[in-house]
Write a protein that holds these residues in place. Sequence first.
Motif, PDB file in Angstrom:
ATOM      1  N   LEU A  37      32.361  40.151  53.247  1.00  0.00           N
ATOM      2  CA  LEU A  37      31.731  39.728  52.147  1.00  0.00           C
ATOM      3  C   LEU A  37      32.626  38.828  50.869  1.00  0.00           C
ATOM      4  CD1 LEU A  37      28.420  40.912  50.273  1.00  0.00           C
ATOM      5  CD2 LEU A  37      30.436  39.980  48.531  1.00  0.00           C
ATOM      6  N   LEU A  38      33.676  39.401  50.801  1.00  0.00           N
ATOM      7  CA  LEU A  38      34.140  38.679  50.444  1.00  0.00           C
ATOM      8  C   LEU A  38      34.971  36.916  51.018  1.00  0.00           C
ATOM      9  CD1 LEU A  38      36.826  41.610  49.384  1.00  0.00           C
ATOM     10  CD2 LEU A  38      35.366  40.039  47.613  1.00  0.00           C
ATOM     11  N   THR A  39      34.808  37.170  51.388  1.00  0.00           N
ATOM     12  CA  THR A  39      34.792  35.757  53.155  1.00  0.00           C
ATOM     13  C   THR A  39      34.131  34.861  53.091  1.00  0.00           C
ATOM     14  OG1 THR A  39      35.576  36.729  54.768  1.00  0.00           O
ATOM     15  CG2 THR A  39      37.799  36.849  53.106  1.00  0.00           C
ATOM     16  N   GLU A  40      32.449  35.129  53.335  1.00  0.00           N
ATOM     17  CA  GLU A  40      31.906  34.630  53.750  1.00  0.00           C
ATOM     18  C   GLU A  40      31.571  33.484  52.491  1.00  0.00           C
ATOM     19  OE1 GLU A  40      28.094  36.770  53.679  1.00  0.00           O
ATOM     20  OE2 GLU A  40      29.497  38.309  55.296  1.00  0.00           O
ATOM     21  N   ARG A  54      34.581  48.151  44.144  1.00  0.00           N
ATOM     22  CA  ARG A  54      34.597  49.305  45.803  1.00  0.00           C
ATOM     23  C   ARG A  54      35.946  49.538  46.443  1.00  0.00           C
ATOM     24  NH1 ARG A  54      30.099  51.011  47.911  1.00  0.00           N
ATOM     25  NH2 ARG A  54      31.596  52.165  48.318  1.00  0.00           N
ATOM     26  N   LEU A  55      35.970  47.862  46.578  1.00  0.00           N
ATOM     27  CA  LEU A  55      36.929  48.636  47.688  1.00  0.00           C
ATOM     28  C   LEU A  55      38.775  48.323  47.310  1.00  0.00           C
ATOM     29  CD1 LEU A  55      37.070  44.575  50.094  1.00  0.00           C
ATOM     30  CD2 LEU A  55      37.308  47.280  50.963  1.00  0.00           C
ATOM     31  N   GLY A  56      38.575  48.123  46.027  1.00  0.00           N
ATOM     32  CA  GLY A  56      39.938  48.537  45.344  1.00  0.00           C
ATOM     33  C   GLY A  56      39.936  49.934  45.081  1.00  0.00           C
ATOM     34  N   VAL A  57      38.987  50.502  44.381  1.00  0.00           N
ATOM     35  CA  VAL A  57      38.485  51.905  44.241  1.00  0.00           C
ATOM     36  C   VAL A  57      38.988  52.559  45.206  1.00  0.00           C
ATOM     37  CG1 VAL A  57      37.441  51.419  41.773  1.00  0.00           C
ATOM     38  CG2 VAL A  57      36.186  51.619  44.056  1.00  0.00           C
ATOM     39  N   ALA A  63      41.046  43.046  48.786  1.00  0.00           N
ATOM     40  CA  ALA A  63      40.128  43.518  46.907  1.00  0.00           C
ATOM     41  C   ALA A  63      41.678  42.493  46.560  1.00  0.00           C
ATOM     42  CB  ALA A  63      40.172  44.668  46.818  1.00  0.00           C
ATOM     43  N   PHE A  64      42.538  42.756  46.414  1.00  0.00           N
ATOM     44  CA  PHE A  64      43.657  41.844  45.678  1.00  0.00           C
ATOM     45  C   PHE A  64      42.899  41.135  45.168  1.00  0.00           C
ATOM     46  CE2 PHE A  64      47.728  40.006  44.611  1.00  0.00           C
ATOM     47  CZ  PHE A  64      48.056  40.893  43.222  1.00  0.00           C
ATOM     48  N   GLU A  65      43.341  40.014  46.115  1.00  0.00           N
ATOM     49  CA  GLU A  65      43.511  38.214  45.185  1.00  0.00           C
ATOM     50  C   GLU A  65      42.093  38.394  44.307  1.00  0.00           C
ATOM     51  OE1 GLU A  65      43.557  39.122  48.493  1.00  0.00           O
ATOM     52  OE2 GLU A  65      46.385  38.039  48.748  1.00  0.00           O
ATOM     53  N   LEU A  67      40.162  40.376  43.003  1.00  0.00           N
ATOM     54  CA  LEU A  67      40.238  41.208  42.152  1.00  0.00           C
ATOM     55  C   LEU A  67      41.555  40.507  40.837  1.00  0.00           C
ATOM     56  CD1 LEU A  67      40.744  45.290  43.138  1.00  0.00           C
ATOM     57  CD2 LEU A  67      38.395  43.684  41.828  1.00  0.00           C
ATOM     58  N   VAL A  68      42.572  40.026  41.713  1.00  0.00           N
ATOM     59  CA  VAL A  68      43.191  38.886  40.012  1.00  0.00           C
ATOM     60  C   VAL A  68      42.153  37.715  39.776  1.00  0.00           C
ATOM     61  CG1 VAL A  68      45.235  37.870  40.493  1.00  0.00           C
ATOM     62  CG2 VAL A  68      45.422  40.223  41.425  1.00  0.00           C
ATOM     63  N   LEU A  69      41.710  37.265  40.622  1.00  0.00           N
ATOM     64  CA  LEU A  69      41.130  36.616  39.926  1.00  0.00           C
ATOM     65  C   LEU A  69      39.776  36.520  39.200  1.00  0.00           C
ATOM     66  CD1 LEU A  69      39.860  34.215  43.227  1.00  0.00           C
ATOM     67  CD2 LEU A  69      41.496  33.364  40.964  1.00  0.00           C
ATOM     68  N   LEU A  70      39.302  38.333  39.103  1.00  0.00           N
ATOM     69  CA  LEU A  70      38.324  38.908  38.336  1.00  0.00           C
ATOM     70  C   LEU A  70      38.587  38.942  36.848  1.00  0.00           C
ATOM     71  CD1 LEU A  70      36.105  39.783  40.349  1.00  0.00           C
ATOM     72  CD2 LEU A  70      35.191  38.158  39.314  1.00  0.00           C
ATOM     73  N   LEU A  71      40.011  39.254  37.214  1.00  0.00           N
ATOM     74  CA  LEU A  71      40.912  39.947  36.035  1.00  0.00           C
ATOM     75  C   LEU A  71      41.272  38.473  34.732  1.00  0.00           C
ATOM     76  CD1 LEU A  71      42.994  42.359  34.561  1.00  0.00           C
ATOM     77  CD2 LEU A  71      44.215  41.181  36.244  1.00  0.00           C
ATOM     78  N   ASN A  72      41.272  36.966  35.466  1.00  0.00           N
ATOM     79  CA  ASN A  72      41.821  36.299  34.662  1.00  0.00           C
ATOM     80  C   ASN A  72      40.489  36.055  34.055  1.00  0.00           C
ATOM     81  OD1 ASN A  72      43.777  33.482  33.927  1.00  0.00           O
ATOM     82  ND2 ASN A  72      43.162  34.901  32.901  1.00  0.00           N
TER      83      ASN A  72
END
Length: 199
Positions: A37-40, A54-57, A63-65, A67-72
């Motif tokens: 879903l992250l790349t669709e 969900r992937l991060g936890v 999920a890394f990329e 989550l970093v975008l969402l962090l900012n």
Amino acid sequence: MDEELRSVTERLRAESGASPLLDRLAATGDVDELAALLTEPGQPLWARELAAYRLGVAGDRRAFEALVLLLNHRDPARCATAAHALAALGDPRTARAAAALATNELRVAYALHPVRLLAALRAPESAPALITTLERRLGPRDPYRAVALACVEGLGGLGDARARPVLTAALAHPVLAEAAVRALARLPEQRESPSGVRD
């Protein structure tokens, strides 16, 4: 469903328009479905956020990329969710990414959660990034006092002696002074060299 996931899901429910996809993403145990879903193309932001969380936890570094975008992100709730997931993820790139976000003056309005994440990670990048960010926040008209306060508190928690000069400078700012006193008290004692000069 754990309490944190329940909280994230409920926050996103209205944004999703009560989409059935929300409940499916919250319930699925298929990490490949979440990662896909992250790349669709065309997936809504709320769905990407939930999948990345969900992937991060779960410790899945795909999920890394996201989550970093969402962090900012400009939405503090998204930043908080991303920070929680990144702390759980354990990816060695996280501290470097958080440090880059915390010290980016063009995005300082969104630096609060990267600063808090750095303090929680206790990584080699944490203290230098928090020191740099705090130094920049000590101008007389700087509007980002919440970021400055998070830096002060984070540096106190890290207990890194390199923070002493900037924390001492923070004592002159009424909004930061009390926290700076507490942070300085948590730093290691200064030692005197044989010449009587403090290290």
